[in-house]
Design an enzyme around this catalytic site. Structure first.
Site, PDB file in Angstrom:
ATOM      1  N   GLU A 171      18.623 -74.766  72.167  1.00  0.00           N
ATOM      2  CA  GLU A 171      18.298 -74.624  73.595  1.00  0.00           C
ATOM      3  C   GLU A 171      17.868 -73.193  73.938  1.00  0.00           C
ATOM      4  O   GLU A 171      18.561 -72.477  74.682  1.00  0.00           O
ATOM      5  CB  GLU A 171      19.485 -75.045  74.457  1.00  0.00           C
ATOM      6  CG  GLU A 171      19.781 -76.521  74.364  1.00  0.00           C
ATOM      7  CD  GLU A 171      20.787 -77.010  75.405  1.00  0.00           C
ATOM      8  OE1 GLU A 171      21.559 -76.184  75.928  1.00  0.00           O
ATOM      9  OE2 GLU A 171      20.785 -78.212  75.692  1.00  0.00           O
ATOM     10  N   GLU A 327      20.346 -84.378  72.119  1.00  0.00           N
ATOM     11  CA  GLU A 327      21.711 -84.386  72.657  1.00  0.00           C
ATOM     12  C   GLU A 327      21.762 -85.217  73.923  1.00  0.00           C
ATOM     13  O   GLU A 327      20.906 -85.080  74.802  1.00  0.00           O
ATOM     14  CB  GLU A 327      22.159 -82.967  73.037  1.00  0.00           C
ATOM     15  CG  GLU A 327      22.339 -82.013  71.897  1.00  0.00           C
ATOM     16  CD  GLU A 327      22.767 -80.637  72.388  1.00  0.00           C
ATOM     17  OE1 GLU A 327      23.328 -80.536  73.493  1.00  0.00           O
ATOM     18  OE2 GLU A 327      22.508 -79.663  71.675  1.00  0.00           O
TER      19      GLU A 327
HETATM   20  C1  GLA Z   1      23.942 -78.154  75.401  1.00  0.00           C
HETATM   21  C2  GLA Z   1      24.211 -77.407  74.116  1.00  0.00           C
HETATM   22  C3  GLA Z   1      25.431 -77.893  73.399  1.00  0.00           C
HETATM   23  C4  GLA Z   1      26.547 -78.142  74.368  1.00  0.00           C
HETATM   24  C5  GLA Z   1      26.094 -79.121  75.400  1.00  0.00           C
HETATM   25  C6  GLA Z   1      27.152 -79.490  76.399  1.00  0.00           C
HETATM   26  O1  GLA Z   1      23.188 -79.257  75.250  1.00  0.00           O
HETATM   27  O2  GLA Z   1      23.116 -77.456  73.246  1.00  0.00           O
HETATM   28  O3  GLA Z   1      25.792 -76.919  72.450  1.00  0.00           O
HETATM   29  O4  GLA Z   1      26.908 -76.948  74.974  1.00  0.00           O
HETATM   30  O5  GLA Z   1      25.043 -78.536  76.129  1.00  0.00           O
HETATM   31  O6  GLA Z   1      26.673 -80.446  77.300  1.00  0.00           O
END
Ligand code: GLA
Length: 690
Positions: A171, A327
């Site tokens: 991210e 995710e």
């Molecule tokens: C993001 C991050 C993860 C985690 C999630 C929690 O997507 O990439 O590492 O922190 O949020 O929702």
């Protein structure tokens, strides 16, 4: 570094983006799994993890995302044995690995020894370690050490046969999108020198004659740090561009190392849907697989629509690349003020929503819920209660079921309409000093998208400058910043026979955020059939009556342009307030096409009327008849079509089927009407006749 340096996007990678075939990437199956963080657990647990993964049909695990401090416990001392052991375990169980570079969270030793790597905010305050994402992407020390750990990763385990995908970083820009430190200032200046070539060009682009801002040397230029009031909008816009480019350069530098080691392994990084700081159209071009993180809010009644829009946007970022959800959550998150759990069936329905909209994989954050740390109350595939939790039953059930819908993999989503989106326009539009500083890009996009979602019209997101000819309609929701070439593309689309629906506050400024003088609309004003003479928001909460030529009345809110018709036909007029009698919706014929200009934020009934005028936006009567909360998308190949029907509500819903087919999750023939239970899903397969 710029986006064109050797280590940058056009750099030394051995396989270009898009050169991977979907089939070879995903082996004809939908990918399923999640972030796997074995470093948080003793080795005994790893064996149990692999057993449970096999039980849940997990076929892809993202490993190593936040492992830097374990892989390099002290500068230059490495420890990769545990990682190789984990890869061996996964590989032996036939679980593919999406191996991540660990650069999103530098270890404490790095921040302590190289404090200059820590980012600085606009007020000059430095961030500290103790969380994650605490680095400045312009810091030479960070870049050197980040690339070195990537090289080491490749050297130590890069040859492991379990690796099926590279996951760069995590991210990008999520917590600290902007850094204002001296290194950033230096990098910003050299980026500007390359972009403008001369100070005169920069002064002209930024309009620095205003407020005595004229620069006498590049050395005087700084990032948009804290100022007494509005900062120069051109400076701010360029700082957005520069920052997006800088993160992308870093991604490409890591990618070059990974590709050099394993040219056949595709590369991704997890994007975040409509994430403002990074221009994801530019990013997607550099990825072999586009992936995204999407956390629906179960407390938001519009979550299904927002989630669909997220997926339509991500699918569209690079229309030739495969995409997947990297995710999602199995149930609640832990970072909203109040974290509602997904009701039974919602996780499955949302997973199918992604697949319906083209995803070839759905993964989660994370595999096993942490015992300690900031995210211990975030849901996971394996909860604290383990196999006893109902979440586990849903997770394992879905994993097993996805084997039945493998043939969906690699098929295409066909969209009948395009929605124009531009990151530079987003950046410029939401800078302060506007008539309506509460005019948000995402709100405008949702405003136009919402009724289309409701009627089952599938929409692609497009850059204003990409080919639009295949779309029956193009929606232009407040495209504030519009360059000449982008405008010419829209004009060309209409003249060739397309239909464009253009809302207020479009075509207002050029690529430097300087107003296109004359009546509003700049390079697309010639399409309008009316002159936009003044632009103004309505008082908050106030509505105006909009009367259509057949006497029907709907409402407009938020904004009202002062418009005077030229050669266009007025379809609806303002019927209340000081501007009563002025046009609100004007249709113009241009070339072989037409344009509908909308001067206010029409309510849903008004937009529905407008969309009814455009065949490509007619939608599916069966979806509308089934009632709100039912979603329908079609994925197809030349031979087969798959109609995916989703019920996001807690009640049963009935959908009329156009023709019989085989429902894949049950392997039953269905025809006539199909009842979708609470949060039910159906995937109806039909042969396509030539
Ligand atoms: C993001 C991050 C993860 C985690 C999630 C929690 O997507 O990439 O590492 O922190 O949020 O929702």
């Amino acid at each position: 570094m710029t986006a064109n340096d050797a280590t940058g996007p056009s750099g030394s990678g051995t396989a270009g983006p898009g050169s991977y075939q979907r089939a070879s990437l995903f082996s004809q199956r939908i990918r399923y799994g999640g972030d796997y963080n074995p470093e948080q657990w003793p080795a005994e647990v790893w064996r149990d993890d692999v057993r449970l993964m096999s039980e849940a049909g997990v076929n892809l695990a993202t490993v190593g995302v936040f492992s830097w401090a374990l892989l390099e416990p002290e500068e230059g001392r490495y420890s990769f044995g545990w990682l190789r052991e984990v890869l061996d375990l996964l590989g032996a169980a036939g679980i593919g690995v999406d191996l991540s570079t660990p650069t999103a969270s530098p270890p404490p030793w790095l921040a302590t020894r190289y404090p200059e790597t820590l980012p600085v905010d606009a007020r000059g305050a430095r961030y500290h370690h103790g969380s994650r994402q605490h680095f400045c992407v312009h810091s030479p020390a960070y870049l050197r050490l980040a690339l070195r750990i990537v090289e080491k990763l490749v050297e130590e385990v890069g040859d492991h046969e379990a690796i099926e995908m590279w996951h760069v970083h995590n991210e990008y820009a999520c917590h600290v999108p902007y850094c204002y430190c001296d290194e950033s200032a230096r990098a910003f200046r050299s980026w500007l020198e390359k972009r403008y070539g001369s100070l005169d060009a920069l002064n002209d682009a930024w309009g620095t004659a205003f407020w005595s801002q004229r620069y006498a040397s590049f050395a005087e230029v700084i990032p948009p740090r804290m100022t007494p009031t509005f900062v120069n909008p051109g400076q701010e816009l360029d700082f957005h561009r520069f920052t997006s480019d800088a993160f992308l350069d870093e991604m490409c530098a890591e990618r070059a190392i990974l590709r050099a080691a394993r040219p056949g392994v595709p590369v991704t990084t997890n994007l975040m849907g409509a994430f403002k700081p990074l221009d994801y159209f530019a990013w997607a071009r550099e990825l072999d697989v586009v992936s995204t993180d999407n956390y629906q809010d179960p407390g938001d009644p519009e979550a299904p629509m927002r989630s669909a829009l997220h997926y339509d946007l991500v699918r569209s970022l690079d229309k030739s690349a495969p995409w997947m959800v990297m995710e999602q959550s199995s149930s609640r998150v832990n970072w909203r003020p109040h974290n509602v759990a997904k009701p039974p069936g919602a996780m499955r329905a949302y997973s199918y929503q992604a697949i319906a909209r083209g995803a070839d994989g759905v993964l989660f954050f994370q595999w096993r819920a942490s015992r300690a740390g900031a995210e211990k109350f975030h849901s996971a595939m394996v909860s604290h209660a383990g196999e006893a939790s109902p979440v586990w039953h849903e997770v394992a059930g879905l994993g097993r079921e996805l084997a039945r819908v493998g043939p969906l993999h690699g098929t295409t989503v066909e969209a009948s309409a395009a929605l124009l989106v531009s990151w530079p326009s987003w950046w410029a539009m939401e800078a302060p000093g506007k008539p309506a500083n509460d005019l948000q890009m995402v709100d405008q996009v949702e405003w136009m998208y919402r009724p289309l979602y409701g009627r089952g019209v599938t929409v692609d997101a497009c850059r204003p400058d990409e080919p639009l000819g295949t779309y029956g309609a193009v929606l232009v929701p407040s495209l504030y910043l519009l360059g000449e070439e982008e405008g010419a593309n829209i004009v060309g689309y209409v003249e060739a026979g397309g239909t464009a629906i253009v809302s207020f506050w479009s075509g207002i400024v050029d690529e430097h955020d300087r107003v296109h003088l004359g009546t509003y609309g700049g390079p697309i004003r010639s399409l309008y059939g009316c002159d936009v003479l003044e632009v103004a928001p309505l008082p908050p909460g106030e509505t105006v009556r909009i009367e259509w030529t057949d006497g029907t009345q709907t409402e407009g809110t938020f904004w009202l342009d002062l418009v005077s018709a030229t050669d266009g036909e007025v379809l609806a007029s303002v019927a209340s307030g000081p501007w009563a009698g002025r046009p609100a919706v004007v249709e113009a014929r241009r070339g072989k096409g037409r344009v509908l200009y909308v001067a206010t934020r029409l309510d849903d009934a008004g937009l529905a009327r407008l969309y009814d005028l455009v065949p490509a936006l007619a939608g599916e009567p069966a979806v509308t008849a089934a009632g709100p909360g039912v979603e329908r998308v079609v994925r197809s190949s030349p031979e087969v079509s798959y109609e995916i029907l989703l019920n996001h509500t807690g009640d049963a819903r009935t959908v009329q089927l156009a023709s019989p087919g085989v429902e894949l999750t049950t392997d039953r023939t269905v025809e006539g009407s199909l009842v979708l239970g609470s949060r039910g899903v159906a995937v109806v397969r039909r042969e396509r006749r030539p």
